[in-house]
Design an enzyme around this catalytic site. Structure first.
Site, PDB file in Angstrom:
ATOM      1  N   LYS A 194      30.438  50.343  -0.734  1.00 42.20           N
ATOM      2  CA  LYS A 194      30.771  51.572   0.014  1.00 42.20           C
ATOM      3  C   LYS A 194      32.200  52.013  -0.311  1.00 42.20           C
ATOM      4  O   LYS A 194      32.757  52.873   0.342  1.00 42.20           O
ATOM      5  CB  LYS A 194      30.653  51.339   1.529  1.00 42.20           C
ATOM      6  CG  LYS A 194      29.268  51.067   2.042  1.00 42.20           C
ATOM      7  CD  LYS A 194      29.160  51.285   3.563  1.00 42.20           C
ATOM      8  CE  LYS A 194      29.861  50.236   4.359  1.00 42.20           C
ATOM      9  NZ  LYS A 194      29.650  50.385   5.816  1.00 42.20           N
ATOM     10  N   LYS A 236      34.793  50.486   0.392  1.00 43.02           N
ATOM     11  CA  LYS A 236      35.631  50.212   1.565  1.00 43.02           C
ATOM     12  C   LYS A 236      36.183  48.803   1.419  1.00 43.02           C
ATOM     13  O   LYS A 236      35.474  47.894   1.034  1.00 43.02           O
ATOM     14  CB  LYS A 236      34.772  50.266   2.856  1.00 43.02           C
ATOM     15  CG  LYS A 236      34.635  51.636   3.474  1.00 43.02           C
ATOM     16  CD  LYS A 236      34.049  51.513   4.902  1.00 43.02           C
ATOM     17  CE  LYS A 236      34.329  52.749   5.711  1.00 43.02           C
ATOM     18  NZ  LYS A 236      33.901  52.641   7.103  1.00 43.02           N
TER      19      LYS A 236
END
Ligand code: C2G
Length: 131
Positions: A44, A46
């Site tokens: 993601k 992240k």
């Protein structure tokens, strides 16, 4: 027993997350929270401040959460709905429409995001304070 599931990274747990978890828990009697593993977070794009085990420990301490499971990939949601016998899937409305394919299998609810708070905002403001 009505079961609810929600997904997220839940890094640097803040009141916007708690507001989501509280409202999600009100759709049933049991809330399963699937939190992104560190490997999935990389997918993601992240990078969580707290690793999976730390984020899991923190979420398990939240009164609205009954069970924490790992989120390893984008494809597991349908399996999770059946494996965990889920009645309602809940996400913040930044995801509105993205999981409508689940509507044939369970209730799908998108809740308004809590304004003026996010993990990114916290990190940015901490940078400013300490710069
Ligand atoms: N959220 C919210 N209000 C905020 C911040 C987050 O309601 N101010 C909600 C998000 O909409 C999401 C949940 O809290 O439903 C978790 O947010 P994140 O940890 O940012 O999760 P995200 O990166 O969106 O991952 O497969 C789904 C993904 O794992 C969701």
């Amino acid at each position: 027993m009505k079961k609810v599931i929600t997904y997220g990274t839940f890094d640097l747990l803040h009141w916007g997350h708690i507001n989501l978890l509280k409202r999600a828990s009100e759709y049933g009697d049991y809330l399963v929270c699937a939190i992104s593993t560190d490997e999935f977070n990389a997918l993601k794009n992240k990078k969580a401040y707290y690793n999976y085990e730390q984020r899991k420990m923190i979420l398990e301490a939240v009164r609205y959460v009954d069970e924490v499971i790992p989120e390893d990939n984008w494809e597991q949601k349908l399996d999770d709905v059946y494996r965990h016998n889920i009645d309602t899937f809940v996400m913040g409305d930044d995801w509105k429409g993205k999981f409508d394919f689940l509507k044939r299998h369970c209730n799908v609810v998108y809740l308004p995001r809590t304004a003026n708070i996010s993990t990114t905002k916290i990190k940015q403001e901490l940078l400013l304070v300490n710069s």
